[in-house]
Design an enzyme around this catalytic site. Structure first.
Site, mmCIF file in Angstrom:
data_model
loop_
_atom_site.group_PDB
_atom_site.id
_atom_site.type_symbol
_atom_site.label_atom_id
_atom_site.label_comp_id
_atom_site.label_asym_id
_atom_site.label_seq_id
_atom_site.Cartn_x
_atom_site.Cartn_y
_atom_site.Cartn_z
ATOM 1 N N THR A 73 -16.208 0.938 2.124
ATOM 2 C CA THR A 73 -14.739 0.908 2.211
ATOM 3 C C THR A 73 -14.241 2.352 2.322
ATOM 4 O O THR A 73 -15.037 3.298 2.340
ATOM 5 C CB THR A 73 -14.120 0.285 0.943
ATOM 6 O OG1 THR A 73 -14.362 1.168 -0.157
ATOM 7 C CG2 THR A 73 -14.685 -1.094 0.635
ATOM 8 N N LYS B 211 -12.516 0.572 -15.698
ATOM 9 C CA LYS B 211 -13.106 -0.686 -15.226
ATOM 10 C C LYS B 211 -13.578 -1.549 -16.406
ATOM 11 O O LYS B 211 -13.541 -2.776 -16.322
ATOM 12 C CB LYS B 211 -14.228 -0.416 -14.215
ATOM 13 C CG LYS B 211 -13.714 0.198 -12.894
ATOM 14 C CD LYS B 211 -12.656 -0.674 -12.210
ATOM 15 C CE LYS B 211 -12.230 -0.148 -10.849
ATOM 16 N NZ LYS B 211 -11.162 -0.953 -10.209
ATOM 17 N N TYR C 150 -13.184 6.479 -14.501
ATOM 18 C CA TYR C 150 -13.417 5.263 -13.703
ATOM 19 C C TYR C 150 -14.070 4.186 -14.569
ATOM 20 O O TYR C 150 -13.623 3.031 -14.597
ATOM 21 C CB TYR C 150 -14.300 5.598 -12.496
ATOM 22 C CG TYR C 150 -14.540 4.417 -11.580
ATOM 23 C CD1 TYR C 150 -13.554 4.008 -10.687
ATOM 24 C CD2 TYR C 150 -15.727 3.704 -11.611
ATOM 25 C CE1 TYR C 150 -13.755 2.912 -9.848
ATOM 26 C CE2 TYR C 150 -15.933 2.618 -10.768
ATOM 27 C CZ TYR C 150 -14.956 2.226 -9.894
ATOM 28 O OH TYR C 150 -15.160 1.140 -9.068
ATOM 29 N N THR D 208 -15.757 4.612 -0.446
ATOM 30 C CA THR D 208 -17.177 4.980 -0.460
ATOM 31 C C THR D 208 -17.692 5.573 0.847
ATOM 32 O O THR D 208 -18.662 6.326 0.834
ATOM 33 C CB THR D 208 -18.040 3.736 -0.764
ATOM 34 O OG1 THR D 208 -17.651 2.702 0.153
ATOM 35 C CG2 THR D 208 -17.892 3.265 -2.183
ATOM 36 N N ASP E 95 3.917 2.925 -3.641
ATOM 37 C CA ASP E 95 2.929 3.458 -4.576
ATOM 38 C C ASP E 95 2.983 2.605 -5.841
ATOM 39 O O ASP E 95 4.056 2.481 -6.450
ATOM 40 C CB ASP E 95 3.295 4.929 -4.878
ATOM 41 C CG ASP E 95 2.318 5.609 -5.818
ATOM 42 O OD1 ASP E 95 1.600 4.914 -6.552
ATOM 43 O OD2 ASP E 95 2.300 6.851 -5.821
ATOM 44 N N VAL E 96 1.868 2.016 -6.249
ATOM 45 C CA VAL E 96 1.887 1.113 -7.413
ATOM 46 C C VAL E 96 2.051 1.857 -8.735
ATOM 47 O O VAL E 96 2.229 1.227 -9.779
ATOM 48 C CB VAL E 96 0.621 0.219 -7.481
ATOM 49 C CG1 VAL E 96 0.516 -0.684 -6.273
ATOM 50 C CG2 VAL E 96 -0.657 1.038 -7.678
ATOM 51 N N ASP F 1 0.852 -1.200 0.000
ATOM 52 C CA ASP F 1 0.000 0.000 0.000
ATOM 53 C C ASP F 1 0.880 1.240 0.000
ATOM 54 O O ASP F 1 2.107 1.150 0.151
ATOM 55 C CB ASP F 1 -0.980 0.008 1.179
ATOM 56 C CG ASP F 1 -2.288 0.731 0.849
ATOM 57 O OD1 ASP F 1 -2.225 1.951 0.513
ATOM 58 O OD2 ASP F 1 -3.355 0.102 0.884
HETATM 59 N N1 LIG Z 1 -15.962 0.121 -2.562
HETATM 60 C C1 LIG Z 1 -16.727 -0.096 -3.622
HETATM 61 O O1 LIG Z 1 -17.948 0.095 -3.568
HETATM 62 C C2 LIG Z 1 -16.096 -0.588 -4.899
HETATM 63 C C3 LIG Z 1 -16.944 -0.932 -5.970
HETATM 64 C C4 LIG Z 1 -16.382 -1.385 -7.134
HETATM 65 C C5 LIG Z 1 -15.013 -1.517 -7.248
HETATM 66 N N2 LIG Z 1 -14.214 -1.180 -6.196
HETATM 67 C C6 LIG Z 1 -12.764 -1.323 -6.363
HETATM 68 O O2 LIG Z 1 -12.219 -2.025 -5.263
HETATM 69 C C7 LIG Z 1 -10.816 -1.735 -5.197
HETATM 70 C C8 LIG Z 1 -10.424 -1.508 -3.753
HETATM 71 O O3 LIG Z 1 -11.033 -0.336 -3.276
HETATM 72 P P1 LIG Z 1 -11.776 -0.229 -1.881
HETATM 73 O O4 LIG Z 1 -13.204 0.013 -2.175
HETATM 74 O O5 LIG Z 1 -11.417 -1.361 -0.993
HETATM 75 O O6 LIG Z 1 -11.195 1.165 -1.349
HETATM 76 P P2 LIG Z 1 -10.213 1.553 -0.158
HETATM 77 O O7 LIG Z 1 -9.946 3.001 -0.318
HETATM 78 O O8 LIG Z 1 -10.764 1.080 1.149
HETATM 79 O O9 LIG Z 1 -8.889 0.727 -0.475
HETATM 80 C C9 LIG Z 1 -8.038 1.059 -1.549
HETATM 81 C C10 LIG Z 1 -6.615 0.930 -1.064
HETATM 82 O O10 LIG Z 1 -5.757 1.190 -2.203
HETATM 83 C C11 LIG Z 1 -4.693 1.979 -1.738
HETATM 84 N N3 LIG Z 1 -4.074 2.739 -2.827
HETATM 85 C C12 LIG Z 1 -4.600 3.823 -3.472
HETATM 86 N N4 LIG Z 1 -3.723 4.285 -4.357
HETATM 87 C C13 LIG Z 1 -2.619 3.506 -4.279
HETATM 88 C C14 LIG Z 1 -1.373 3.515 -4.930
HETATM 89 N N5 LIG Z 1 -1.082 4.427 -5.866
HETATM 90 N N6 LIG Z 1 -0.456 2.578 -4.600
HETATM 91 C C15 LIG Z 1 -0.736 1.645 -3.637
HETATM 92 N N7 LIG Z 1 -1.917 1.565 -2.998
HETATM 93 C C16 LIG Z 1 -2.843 2.508 -3.306
HETATM 94 C C17 LIG Z 1 -5.317 2.907 -0.707
HETATM 95 O O11 LIG Z 1 -4.337 3.507 0.140
HETATM 96 C C18 LIG Z 1 -6.260 1.960 0.008
HETATM 97 O O12 LIG Z 1 -5.635 1.332 1.118
HETATM 98 C C19 LIG Z 1 -10.591 -0.549 -6.140
HETATM 99 O O13 LIG Z 1 -9.982 -1.011 -7.335
HETATM 100 C C20 LIG Z 1 -11.987 -0.035 -6.403
HETATM 101 O O14 LIG Z 1 -12.119 0.593 -7.654
HETATM 102 C C21 LIG Z 1 -14.725 -0.727 -5.030
#
Ligand SMILES: NC(=O)c1ccc[n+]([C@@H]2O[C@H](COP(=O)([O-])OP(=O)(O)OC[C@H]3O[C@@H](n4cnc5c(N)ncnc54)[C@H](O)[C@@H]3O)[C@@H](O)[C@H]2O)c1
Length: 250
Positions: free
Chosen positions: A188, A157, A153, A191, A60-61, A38
């Site tokens: 999360t 996706k 976005y 959201t 950072d990815v 992360d």
């Molecule tokens: N939460 C939803 O409703 C939802 C719906 C559809 C898809 N998603 C997808 O799920 C995935 C995870 O998101 P989440 O909802 O758990 O959110 P989240 O914010 O809880 O977790 C995302 C994590 O990614 C990390 N991150 C962000 N940028 C980064 C970077 N450059 N390098 C390394 N780490 C990085 C953040 O620090 C965080 O810990 C995402 O790809 C998101 O698009 C989420």
């Protein structure tokens, strides 16, 4: 008791929060050794203080050296890679296309798509040596559908689905699979601020889902575990909706 990922090694990006955090904990509980990645400055160490078999990596990815660093670290720690879960992502700022912020477009594409391409590319030689390689990416309900105001976005996706299908074709001959999750509205880090600020947004998604609730990260982690396991070995190049039924109206 033996976990279903006993002996497996995994990379999970975005492991400090939400879906990545829950999946890291589930994979570790099922016996996998996990490289949890992360951003620097996130509570990665705190949230995984009690998670066994986890190696933490602040990275950072999206940086130029990210893919080499992450894959190099996994190989150094574990000697190989069986499972790659490209989870880190963002929704970005969004906005109507005519006034869409170009920097936001580049930011969202870099994180949601290009980092997935680069990390998977760097992991390929090691995944091909696994006896059951698994690449698991994160799409969305926005992989198949769209709304106004989320061009970057939605484009990323949709693209994740295409990229995953190519990976599925290429890893098949090596005994591998590649699939993507399609989460609905999950509580999360992405959201929760919006749900808190606009309760009507949470009510909308709750009402849309016949199951009558918002999702939690563990709902998605269970799907990731399925794609990582032997039980899904005849599934590849496909998406799995975990959205409480929200898309059955479409
Ligand atoms: N939460 C939803 O409703 C939802 C719906 C559809 C898809 N998603 C997808 O799920 C995935 C995870 O998101 P989440 O909802 O758990 O959110 P989240 O914010 O809880 O977790 C995302 C994590 O990614 C990390 N991150 C962000 N940028 C980064 C970077 N450059 N390098 C390394 N780490 C990085 C953040 O620090 C965080 O810990 C995402 O790809 C998101 O698009 C989420």
């Amino acid at each position: 008791m033996t976990g279903i990922l006993e002996g497996k090694t995994a990379i999970i990006t975005g492991a400090a929060s939400g879906i990545g955090e829950a999946t890291t904990k589930l994979f570790a509980a099922e016996g996998a050794r996990v490289l949890a990645v992360d951003l620097p400055g996130t509570p990665l160490a705190e949230v995984h203080a009690d998670t066994p078999n986890v190696v933490l990596m602040d990275q950072d990815v999206t940086t130029a050296d990210a893919a080499a660093n992450i894959v190099g670290k996994a190989v150094e720690e574990f000697g190989g890679i069986d499972i790659l879960f490209n989870n880190a992502g963002t929704v970005g700022k969004g906005g109507e296309l005519e006034t869409f912020d170009d920097d936001d477009w580049d930011f969202v594409l870099g994180l949601n798509l290009t980092s997935v391409y680069k990390i998977t590319k760097a992991a390929y030689p090691h995944l091909k040596k696994s006896n059951a390689p698994r690449v698991i990416n994160v799409g969305s309900v926005r992989t198949d559908f769209a709304d106004a105001g989320a061009a970057a976005y939605t484009a990323t996706k949709h693209a994740v689905a295409g990229l995953t299908k190519v990976i599925a074709c290429e890893l098949g001959p090596f005994g591998g699979t590649a699939n993507y999750l399609q989460p609905g509205a999950i509580i999360t880090g992405i959201t929760k601020p919006a749900f808190d600020m606009m309760p009507e947004f949470a009510v909308y998604w709750t009402d849309l889902a016949p199951t009558g609730r918002l999702g939690v990260p563990e709902d998605i982690a269970n799907g990731v575990l399925f794609f990582a396991s032997e039980e899904s070995s005849f599934m590849s190049g496909t998406g799995l909706y975990i959205d409480g039924g929200a898309t059955c109206h479409n």
